[in-house]
Design a protein around this motif. Structure first.
Motif, mmCIF file in Angstrom:
data_model
loop_
_atom_site.group_PDB
_atom_site.id
_atom_site.type_symbol
_atom_site.label_atom_id
_atom_site.label_comp_id
_atom_site.label_asym_id
_atom_site.label_seq_id
_atom_site.Cartn_x
_atom_site.Cartn_y
_atom_site.Cartn_z
ATOM 1 N N PHE A 28 0.860 -1.184 0.000
ATOM 2 C CA PHE A 28 0.000 0.000 0.000
ATOM 3 C C PHE A 28 0.901 1.240 0.000
ATOM 4 O O PHE A 28 1.369 1.678 1.055
ATOM 5 N N PRO A 29 1.165 1.807 -1.161
ATOM 6 C CA PRO A 29 2.093 2.948 -1.228
ATOM 7 C C PRO A 29 1.637 4.157 -0.430
ATOM 8 O O PRO A 29 2.475 4.854 0.166
ATOM 9 N N SER A 174 -18.162 -3.086 5.538
ATOM 10 C CA SER A 174 -17.704 -4.027 4.509
ATOM 11 C C SER A 174 -16.243 -3.780 4.150
ATOM 12 O O SER A 174 -15.580 -4.645 3.591
ATOM 13 N N GLY A 175 -15.750 -2.585 4.472
ATOM 14 C CA GLY A 175 -14.419 -2.185 4.043
ATOM 15 C C GLY A 175 -14.461 -1.413 2.750
ATOM 16 O O GLY A 175 -13.434 -0.926 2.277
ATOM 17 N N SER A 176 -15.655 -1.272 2.190
ATOM 18 C CA SER A 176 -15.832 -0.444 1.001
ATOM 19 C C SER A 176 -16.882 0.609 1.323
ATOM 20 O O SER A 176 -16.616 1.527 2.075
ATOM 21 N N LEU A 248 -7.999 -1.085 -1.147
ATOM 22 C CA LEU A 248 -8.191 0.339 -1.395
ATOM 23 C C LEU A 248 -6.915 1.080 -1.013
ATOM 24 O O LEU A 248 -6.155 0.624 -0.144
ATOM 25 N N PRO A 249 -6.643 2.223 -1.621
ATOM 26 C CA PRO A 249 -5.359 2.898 -1.385
ATOM 27 C C PRO A 249 -5.054 3.195 0.071
ATOM 28 O O PRO A 249 -3.887 3.225 0.460
ATOM 29 N N PRO A 267 -16.830 4.218 7.240
ATOM 30 C CA PRO A 267 -15.866 3.185 6.828
ATOM 31 C C PRO A 267 -14.440 3.683 6.668
ATOM 32 O O PRO A 267 -13.486 2.961 6.979
ATOM 33 N N ALA A 268 -14.280 4.930 6.181
ATOM 34 C CA ALA A 268 -12.932 5.446 5.926
ATOM 35 C C ALA A 268 -12.125 5.648 7.207
ATOM 36 O O ALA A 268 -10.898 5.799 7.142
ATOM 37 N N GLU A 269 -12.790 5.643 8.365
ATOM 38 C CA GLU A 269 -12.068 5.804 9.631
ATOM 39 C C GLU A 269 -11.237 4.569 9.976
ATOM 40 O O GLU A 269 -10.289 4.663 10.760
#
Length: 430
Positions: A28-29, A174-176, A248-249, A267-269
Protein backbone atom coordinates in the motif's frame (compact mmCIF):
# COMPACT_ATOMS: atom_id res chain seq x y z
CA UNK A 1 12.57 -13.48 13.59
CA UNK A 2 15.33 -14.92 11.45
CA UNK A 3 16.56 -13.56 8.10
CA UNK A 4 17.20 -15.60 4.97
CA UNK A 5 19.65 -14.85 2.21
CA UNK A 6 16.81 -14.60 -0.35
CA UNK A 7 15.43 -11.56 1.54
CA UNK A 8 12.78 -13.69 3.24
CA UNK A 9 12.19 -13.68 6.98
CA UNK A 10 10.98 -16.57 9.09
CA UNK A 11 8.54 -15.79 11.89
CA UNK A 12 7.94 -17.99 14.91
CA UNK A 13 4.15 -17.98 15.36
CA UNK A 14 2.53 -20.20 17.98
CA UNK A 15 5.21 -22.85 17.67
CA UNK A 16 5.21 -22.82 13.86
CA UNK A 17 7.70 -21.32 11.47
CA UNK A 18 6.16 -19.11 8.78
CA UNK A 19 8.30 -17.89 5.91
CA UNK A 20 7.51 -14.41 4.60
CA UNK A 21 9.04 -13.74 1.20
CA UNK A 22 9.92 -10.20 0.10
CA UNK A 23 8.89 -8.72 3.47
CA UNK A 24 9.89 -5.19 2.47
CA UNK A 25 7.74 -5.08 -0.67
CA UNK A 26 5.41 -2.08 -0.44
CA UNK A 27 1.82 -3.24 -0.87
CA UNK A 28 0.00 0.00 0.00
CA UNK A 29 2.09 2.95 -1.23
CA UNK A 30 -0.14 5.66 0.25
CA UNK A 31 0.33 4.63 3.93
CA UNK A 32 3.63 2.89 3.12
CA UNK A 33 2.59 -0.56 4.31
CA UNK A 34 4.84 -3.48 3.42
CA UNK A 35 4.05 -7.15 3.14
CA UNK A 36 5.58 -7.76 6.57
CA UNK A 37 3.45 -4.93 8.02
CA UNK A 38 0.33 -6.75 6.80
CA UNK A 39 1.48 -10.04 8.30
CA UNK A 40 2.12 -8.31 11.61
CA UNK A 41 -1.28 -6.61 11.44
CA UNK A 42 -3.07 -9.96 11.10
CA UNK A 43 -1.04 -11.43 13.93
CA UNK A 44 -2.07 -8.51 16.15
CA UNK A 45 -5.80 -8.91 15.39
CA UNK A 46 -5.69 -12.71 15.09
CA UNK A 47 -8.26 -13.28 17.83
CA UNK A 48 -10.88 -11.28 15.94
CA UNK A 49 -9.85 -12.41 12.46
CA UNK A 50 -10.03 -16.08 13.44
CA UNK A 51 -13.45 -15.53 15.00
CA UNK A 52 -14.64 -14.59 11.55
CA UNK A 53 -12.59 -16.89 9.32
CA UNK A 54 -11.08 -19.60 11.49
CA UNK A 55 -12.14 -23.19 10.93
CA UNK A 56 -13.85 -22.37 7.63
CA UNK A 57 -12.72 -23.32 4.13
CA UNK A 58 -11.72 -20.19 2.25
CA UNK A 59 -11.10 -19.01 -1.27
CA UNK A 60 -7.62 -17.52 -1.63
CA UNK A 61 -7.98 -14.10 -3.24
CA UNK A 62 -4.39 -13.35 -4.24
CA UNK A 63 -3.08 -9.91 -5.19
CA UNK A 64 0.21 -11.14 -6.57
CA UNK A 65 0.66 -8.04 -8.77
CA UNK A 66 -0.32 -5.51 -6.10
CA UNK A 67 -3.53 -3.65 -5.31
CA UNK A 68 -3.47 -1.85 -8.66
CA UNK A 69 -4.03 -5.08 -10.59
CA UNK A 70 -6.90 -7.56 -10.56
CA UNK A 71 -6.52 -10.43 -8.07
CA UNK A 72 -7.02 -14.04 -9.02
CA UNK A 73 -9.17 -16.44 -7.06
CA UNK A 74 -7.68 -19.77 -6.07
CA UNK A 75 -9.98 -22.37 -4.62
CA UNK A 76 -7.55 -25.26 -4.45
CA UNK A 77 -5.02 -25.08 -1.64
CA UNK A 78 -1.40 -25.13 -2.88
CA UNK A 79 0.04 -28.63 -2.82
CA UNK A 80 3.03 -27.59 -0.72
CA UNK A 81 0.96 -26.10 2.11
CA UNK A 82 2.39 -26.50 5.64
CA UNK A 83 0.99 -29.05 8.06
CA UNK A 84 -0.64 -26.35 10.20
CA UNK A 85 -3.03 -25.58 7.31
CA UNK A 86 -6.03 -27.89 7.33
CA UNK A 87 -8.11 -28.59 4.23
CA UNK A 88 -11.71 -29.40 3.33
CA UNK A 89 -13.08 -30.62 0.01
CA UNK A 90 -16.07 -28.63 -1.22
CA UNK A 91 -18.47 -29.80 -3.91
CA UNK A 92 -19.66 -27.00 -6.20
CA UNK A 93 -22.98 -26.55 -7.93
CA UNK A 94 -21.56 -27.07 -11.42
CA UNK A 95 -20.22 -30.50 -10.48
CA UNK A 96 -16.60 -29.62 -9.68
CA UNK A 97 -14.85 -29.91 -6.35
CA UNK A 98 -11.89 -28.23 -4.70
CA UNK A 99 -9.75 -28.96 -1.65
CA UNK A 100 -9.67 -25.56 0.04
CA UNK A 101 -7.49 -24.13 2.79
CA UNK A 102 -8.79 -24.03 6.36
CA UNK A 103 -6.99 -21.61 8.68
CA UNK A 104 -7.19 -22.40 12.39
CA UNK A 105 -4.51 -20.27 14.03
CA UNK A 106 -2.39 -17.15 13.72
CA UNK A 107 0.31 -19.02 11.80
CA UNK A 108 -2.30 -19.85 9.17
CA UNK A 109 -3.21 -16.17 8.85
CA UNK A 110 0.44 -15.26 8.30
CA UNK A 111 0.76 -18.01 5.68
CA UNK A 112 -2.20 -16.84 3.56
CA UNK A 113 -1.01 -13.22 3.71
CA UNK A 114 2.39 -14.34 2.44
CA UNK A 115 0.59 -15.82 -0.58
CA UNK A 116 -0.67 -12.35 -1.46
CA UNK A 117 -4.08 -12.50 0.22
CA UNK A 118 -5.17 -9.14 1.60
CA UNK A 119 -8.69 -10.01 2.65
CA UNK A 120 -10.03 -13.29 4.01
CA UNK A 121 -12.89 -14.93 2.08
CA UNK A 122 -14.31 -17.86 4.07
CA UNK A 123 -17.42 -19.87 3.29
CA UNK A 124 -20.31 -19.70 5.81
CA UNK A 125 -19.71 -23.29 6.95
CA UNK A 126 -17.32 -25.00 9.31
CA UNK A 127 -14.89 -27.56 7.93
CA UNK A 128 -16.58 -30.23 10.06
CA UNK A 129 -19.97 -29.74 8.36
CA UNK A 130 -19.81 -28.42 4.81
CA UNK A 131 -23.51 -28.82 4.02
CA UNK A 132 -25.10 -26.78 6.81
CA UNK A 133 -24.11 -23.12 7.18
CA UNK A 134 -23.73 -21.76 10.70
CA UNK A 135 -23.80 -18.14 9.52
CA UNK A 136 -26.40 -16.12 7.60
CA UNK A 137 -24.88 -13.07 5.92
CA UNK A 138 -26.68 -9.82 5.18
CA UNK A 139 -24.80 -7.59 2.72
CA UNK A 140 -26.23 -4.07 2.60
CA UNK A 141 -24.96 -2.91 -0.77
CA UNK A 142 -25.67 0.74 -1.67
CA UNK A 143 -26.43 1.75 -5.22
CA UNK A 144 -24.54 4.77 -6.59
CA UNK A 145 -25.93 8.00 -5.17
CA UNK A 146 -26.84 6.47 -1.79
CA UNK A 147 -25.29 8.11 1.27
CA UNK A 148 -24.22 6.57 4.57
CA UNK A 149 -27.30 7.70 6.51
CA UNK A 150 -29.55 5.67 4.20
CA UNK A 151 -27.37 2.59 4.59
CA UNK A 152 -27.60 2.98 8.37
CA UNK A 153 -31.38 3.38 8.25
CA UNK A 154 -31.66 0.14 6.32
CA UNK A 155 -29.27 -1.60 8.74
CA UNK A 156 -31.49 -0.59 11.66
CA UNK A 157 -34.56 -1.98 9.91
CA UNK A 158 -32.70 -5.22 9.18
CA UNK A 159 -31.67 -5.46 12.83
CA UNK A 160 -35.33 -5.10 13.86
CA UNK A 161 -36.47 -7.76 11.39
CA UNK A 162 -33.82 -10.15 12.70
CA UNK A 163 -34.77 -9.48 16.33
CA UNK A 164 -38.46 -9.95 15.53
CA UNK A 165 -37.60 -13.41 14.25
CA UNK A 166 -35.34 -14.45 17.13
CA UNK A 167 -31.95 -13.63 15.62
CA UNK A 168 -29.05 -11.30 16.45
CA UNK A 169 -27.24 -9.30 13.79
CA UNK A 170 -23.62 -8.28 14.35
CA UNK A 171 -22.64 -5.27 12.21
CA UNK A 172 -19.35 -4.55 10.52
CA UNK A 173 -18.21 -2.22 7.79
CA UNK A 174 -17.70 -4.03 4.51
CA UNK A 175 -14.42 -2.18 4.04
CA UNK A 176 -15.83 -0.44 1.00
CA UNK A 177 -19.15 1.49 1.03
CA UNK A 178 -21.59 -0.88 2.71
CA UNK A 179 -22.42 -2.74 5.91
CA UNK A 180 -22.42 -6.47 6.60
CA UNK A 181 -24.62 -8.06 9.27
CA UNK A 182 -23.41 -11.46 10.48
CA UNK A 183 -25.96 -13.80 12.05
CA UNK A 184 -24.89 -17.00 13.78
CA UNK A 185 -27.39 -19.81 13.25
CA UNK A 186 -27.71 -23.43 14.25
CA UNK A 187 -26.17 -25.63 11.54
CA UNK A 188 -29.45 -27.45 10.86
CA UNK A 189 -30.45 -26.07 7.45
CA UNK A 190 -28.93 -26.56 4.00
CA UNK A 191 -27.83 -23.74 1.71
CA UNK A 192 -31.17 -23.58 -0.07
CA UNK A 193 -33.07 -23.01 3.17
CA UNK A 194 -30.54 -20.43 4.43
CA UNK A 195 -30.77 -18.49 1.16
CA UNK A 196 -34.59 -18.61 1.33
CA UNK A 197 -34.46 -17.25 4.89
CA UNK A 198 -32.12 -14.47 3.78
CA UNK A 199 -34.33 -13.61 0.80
CA UNK A 200 -37.38 -13.42 3.08
CA UNK A 201 -35.45 -11.11 5.40
CA UNK A 202 -34.58 -8.89 2.42
CA UNK A 203 -38.18 -8.76 1.21
CA UNK A 204 -39.40 -7.83 4.68
CA UNK A 205 -36.79 -5.07 4.98
CA UNK A 206 -37.92 -3.71 1.61
CA UNK A 207 -41.55 -3.85 2.77
CA UNK A 208 -40.76 -1.92 5.96
CA UNK A 209 -38.46 0.60 4.24
CA UNK A 210 -39.93 1.18 0.76
CA UNK A 211 -37.75 3.37 -1.41
CA UNK A 212 -34.81 3.02 0.98
CA UNK A 213 -34.16 -0.71 0.62
CA UNK A 214 -34.53 -3.14 -2.26
CA UNK A 215 -34.69 -6.91 -2.51
CA UNK A 216 -34.74 -6.81 -6.31
CA UNK A 217 -31.99 -9.00 -7.66
CA UNK A 218 -31.69 -7.17 -10.99
CA UNK A 219 -29.52 -4.16 -10.46
CA UNK A 220 -31.23 -1.86 -12.97
CA UNK A 221 -34.52 -2.19 -11.07
CA UNK A 222 -33.25 -0.97 -7.69
CA UNK A 223 -33.02 2.78 -8.22
CA UNK A 224 -31.15 4.76 -5.54
CA UNK A 225 -31.67 2.20 -2.81
CA UNK A 226 -29.69 -0.14 -0.58
CA UNK A 227 -29.75 -3.66 -1.97
CA UNK A 228 -30.24 -6.25 0.77
CA UNK A 229 -28.09 -8.86 -0.94
CA UNK A 230 -29.52 -12.24 0.04
CA UNK A 231 -27.63 -14.10 -2.67
CA UNK A 232 -24.41 -13.90 -0.65
CA UNK A 233 -25.88 -16.97 1.07
CA UNK A 234 -25.73 -19.09 -2.08
CA UNK A 235 -23.46 -22.12 -1.83
CA UNK A 236 -20.56 -20.85 -3.91
CA UNK A 237 -20.39 -17.34 -2.39
CA UNK A 238 -17.90 -15.88 0.03
CA UNK A 239 -17.56 -12.41 1.53
CA UNK A 240 -14.64 -10.58 3.12
CA UNK A 241 -14.67 -11.49 6.80
CA UNK A 242 -14.04 -9.40 9.90
CA UNK A 243 -10.68 -7.57 10.05
CA UNK A 244 -10.01 -8.18 6.37
CA UNK A 245 -7.80 -5.57 4.71
CA UNK A 246 -9.45 -4.34 1.51
CA UNK A 247 -7.56 -3.40 -1.69
CA UNK A 248 -8.19 0.34 -1.39
CA UNK A 249 -5.36 2.90 -1.38
CA UNK A 250 -5.84 3.76 2.30
CA UNK A 251 -5.62 0.08 3.44
CA UNK A 252 -9.18 0.14 4.73
CA UNK A 253 -10.37 -2.66 7.00
CA UNK A 254 -13.71 -4.46 7.28
CA UNK A 255 -14.29 -3.62 10.92
CA UNK A 256 -16.73 -5.02 13.52
CA UNK A 257 -18.84 -2.37 15.25
CA UNK A 258 -21.18 -2.04 18.20
CA UNK A 259 -24.70 -1.01 17.19
CA UNK A 260 -24.33 2.33 18.98
CA UNK A 261 -21.37 3.13 16.66
CA UNK A 262 -23.09 2.36 13.36
CA UNK A 263 -24.67 5.77 12.83
CA UNK A 264 -21.73 7.91 13.93
CA UNK A 265 -18.74 6.10 12.43
CA UNK A 266 -17.69 5.95 8.77
CA UNK A 267 -15.87 3.19 6.83
CA UNK A 268 -12.93 5.45 5.93
CA UNK A 269 -12.07 5.80 9.63
CA UNK A 270 -11.01 2.17 9.83
CA UNK A 271 -7.62 1.44 8.32
CA UNK A 272 -4.79 -0.92 9.25
CA UNK A 273 -3.24 1.76 11.47
CA UNK A 274 -6.43 2.82 13.27
CA UNK A 275 -7.78 -0.72 13.67
CA UNK A 276 -4.52 -1.84 15.27
CA UNK A 277 -4.94 0.92 17.85
CA UNK A 278 -8.65 0.23 18.31
CA UNK A 279 -8.16 -3.52 18.74
CA UNK A 280 -5.38 -3.00 21.23
CA UNK A 281 -7.53 -0.64 23.31
CA UNK A 282 -10.90 -2.41 23.28
CA UNK A 283 -10.58 -5.85 21.70
CA UNK A 284 -13.20 -7.26 19.38
CA UNK A 285 -16.79 -5.91 19.51
CA UNK A 286 -17.91 -9.26 18.09
CA UNK A 287 -16.38 -11.29 20.94
CA UNK A 288 -19.82 -12.65 21.90
CA UNK A 289 -21.00 -13.66 18.44
CA UNK A 290 -20.53 -17.40 18.95
CA UNK A 291 -22.75 -17.26 22.05
CA UNK A 292 -25.66 -15.75 20.09
CA UNK A 293 -26.70 -18.72 17.97
CA UNK A 294 -30.28 -18.58 16.71
CA UNK A 295 -32.87 -20.53 14.74
CA UNK A 296 -34.12 -19.91 11.20
CA UNK A 297 -37.61 -21.13 12.05
CA UNK A 298 -38.97 -17.57 12.31
CA UNK A 299 -37.60 -16.42 8.94
CA UNK A 300 -38.75 -19.62 7.25
CA UNK A 301 -42.26 -19.05 8.60
CA UNK A 302 -42.00 -15.53 7.18
CA UNK A 303 -41.10 -17.07 3.81
CA UNK A 304 -44.34 -19.05 3.89
CA UNK A 305 -46.33 -15.93 4.79
CA UNK A 306 -44.77 -13.86 2.00
CA UNK A 307 -45.23 -16.55 -0.62
CA UNK A 308 -42.97 -17.11 -3.63
CA UNK A 309 -40.84 -14.16 -4.69
CA UNK A 310 -41.66 -12.60 -8.04
CA UNK A 311 -39.64 -14.27 -10.77
CA UNK A 312 -37.80 -12.24 -13.38
CA UNK A 313 -39.09 -12.53 -16.95
CA UNK A 314 -37.14 -14.90 -19.18
CA UNK A 315 -35.90 -14.68 -22.73
CA UNK A 316 -38.29 -17.28 -24.11
CA UNK A 317 -40.69 -14.44 -24.94
CA UNK A 318 -38.07 -13.10 -27.37
CA UNK A 319 -38.39 -16.21 -29.43
CA UNK A 320 -34.63 -16.69 -29.60
CA UNK A 321 -34.64 -19.78 -27.42
CA UNK A 322 -31.76 -18.48 -25.34
CA UNK A 323 -33.59 -18.70 -22.03
CA UNK A 324 -31.80 -15.54 -20.95
CA UNK A 325 -33.60 -12.94 -18.92
CA UNK A 326 -35.07 -9.92 -20.67
CA UNK A 327 -34.82 -6.75 -18.61
CA UNK A 328 -37.91 -4.65 -18.01
CA UNK A 329 -35.69 -1.58 -18.28
CA UNK A 330 -34.34 0.10 -21.46
CA UNK A 331 -30.76 -1.11 -21.04
CA UNK A 332 -27.91 -0.85 -23.47
CA UNK A 333 -24.57 -2.58 -23.04
CA UNK A 334 -21.48 -0.43 -23.57
CA UNK A 335 -18.50 -2.72 -23.02
CA UNK A 336 -17.02 -5.88 -21.54
CA UNK A 337 -13.46 -5.45 -20.31
CA UNK A 338 -10.73 -7.31 -18.50
CA UNK A 339 -10.05 -4.53 -15.98
CA UNK A 340 -12.02 -1.80 -14.25
CA UNK A 341 -9.91 1.09 -15.64
CA UNK A 342 -10.70 -0.19 -19.14
CA UNK A 343 -14.39 -0.30 -18.23
CA UNK A 344 -14.36 3.28 -16.95
CA UNK A 345 -12.50 4.42 -20.05
CA UNK A 346 -15.14 2.80 -22.27
CA UNK A 347 -17.87 4.50 -20.25
CA UNK A 348 -16.17 7.89 -20.67
CA UNK A 349 -15.93 7.33 -24.42
CA UNK A 350 -19.60 6.39 -24.62
CA UNK A 351 -20.58 9.51 -22.68
CA UNK A 352 -18.44 11.68 -24.98
CA UNK A 353 -20.24 10.19 -27.98
CA UNK A 354 -23.67 10.73 -26.41
CA UNK A 355 -23.48 14.13 -24.67
CA UNK A 356 -27.20 14.81 -25.03
CA UNK A 357 -28.01 11.69 -22.95
CA UNK A 358 -25.67 12.29 -20.01
CA UNK A 359 -27.70 15.06 -18.25
CA UNK A 360 -30.66 12.68 -17.94
CA UNK A 361 -28.73 9.92 -16.17
CA UNK A 362 -28.81 9.44 -12.41
CA UNK A 363 -25.88 7.76 -10.63
CA UNK A 364 -27.90 4.55 -10.34
CA UNK A 365 -28.47 4.46 -14.12
CA UNK A 366 -24.79 3.77 -14.81
CA UNK A 367 -24.02 0.11 -14.11
CA UNK A 368 -20.38 -0.99 -13.91
CA UNK A 369 -20.40 -4.55 -12.62
CA UNK A 370 -17.56 -6.81 -11.60
CA UNK A 371 -18.35 -10.26 -13.00
CA UNK A 372 -16.88 -13.57 -11.90
CA UNK A 373 -14.76 -15.25 -14.52
CA UNK A 374 -12.89 -18.54 -14.30
CA UNK A 375 -10.25 -17.28 -11.87
CA UNK A 376 -10.58 -13.50 -11.82
CA UNK A 377 -13.04 -10.66 -12.31
CA UNK A 378 -14.03 -9.03 -15.56
CA UNK A 379 -16.22 -5.96 -16.02
CA UNK A 380 -19.48 -5.22 -17.78
CA UNK A 381 -20.68 -1.67 -18.48
CA UNK A 382 -24.37 -0.96 -19.07
CA UNK A 383 -26.52 2.17 -19.08
CA UNK A 384 -30.18 2.30 -18.04
CA UNK A 385 -31.99 4.80 -20.26
CA UNK A 386 -35.16 4.91 -18.15
CA UNK A 387 -34.80 8.66 -17.46
CA UNK A 388 -33.94 9.55 -21.05
CA UNK A 389 -36.89 10.69 -23.22
CA UNK A 390 -37.77 7.77 -25.47
CA UNK A 391 -37.17 9.71 -28.67
CA UNK A 392 -33.63 10.54 -27.54
CA UNK A 393 -32.52 7.08 -26.47
CA UNK A 394 -29.52 5.76 -28.42
CA UNK A 395 -29.80 2.33 -29.96
CA UNK A 396 -27.70 -0.62 -28.90
CA UNK A 397 -24.52 -0.42 -30.95
CA UNK A 398 -21.32 -2.47 -31.17
CA UNK A 399 -19.54 -2.86 -27.85
CA UNK A 400 -16.70 -0.40 -27.36
CA UNK A 401 -14.72 -3.31 -25.91
CA UNK A 402 -15.67 -6.97 -26.06
CA UNK A 403 -13.46 -8.97 -23.71
CA UNK A 404 -14.22 -12.70 -23.54
CA UNK A 405 -13.31 -14.05 -20.09
CA UNK A 406 -13.80 -17.63 -21.28
CA UNK A 407 -11.54 -17.48 -24.34
CA UNK A 408 -9.40 -20.58 -24.41
CA UNK A 409 -11.35 -22.24 -21.58
CA UNK A 410 -14.35 -24.48 -21.46
CA UNK A 411 -17.46 -22.69 -20.15
CA UNK A 412 -17.44 -22.47 -16.37
CA UNK A 413 -13.67 -22.49 -16.00
CA UNK A 414 -11.40 -25.02 -14.38
CA UNK A 415 -12.90 -25.19 -10.92
CA UNK A 416 -10.14 -23.07 -9.43
CA UNK A 417 -11.96 -19.85 -10.09
CA UNK A 418 -14.08 -17.45 -8.16
CA UNK A 419 -17.60 -18.50 -9.16
CA UNK A 420 -20.17 -19.13 -11.82
CA UNK A 421 -20.03 -15.96 -13.85
CA UNK A 422 -22.53 -13.97 -11.80
CA UNK A 423 -22.30 -10.31 -10.91
CA UNK A 424 -20.21 -9.26 -7.95
CA UNK A 425 -22.22 -6.24 -6.94
CA UNK A 426 -20.77 -3.60 -4.66
CA UNK A 427 -19.38 -5.20 -1.53
CA UNK A 428 -19.97 -8.85 -2.21
CA UNK A 429 -16.66 -10.54 -2.96
CA UNK A 430 -14.68 -7.63 -4.27
Amino acid sequence: MAARSDDAVVLEVGGHEVRVSHPGRVVFPEPGLTKLDLVEYYLAVADGALRGAGGRPMVLKRFVKGIGAEPFFQKRVPENHPDFIDTATLQYARGTSAEEAVVRDAAGLAWVVNLGCLDLNPHPVRAEDLDHPDELRVDLDPMPGVDWSQIVDVAMVARDVLEDHGLVGWPKTSGSRGIHLLVRIEPRWDFRAVRLAAESLAREVERRAPGLASARWWKEERGESVFVDFNQNAKDRTVASAYSVRPLPDARVSTPLDWDEVRSRRPAEFTVATVLERFGERGDPHAGIDDAVGSLDGLLRLAEELGPAEKAPRGASRGDGSGRRVSTMPLIEVARTETKPEALDALDRWKAANPEVVPHLTPADVLVDGMRGSSSLWYRVRVNLQHVPEAGRPEQGPLLADYDPWAGRWPGGSGDGGGSGGSVDGDGVD
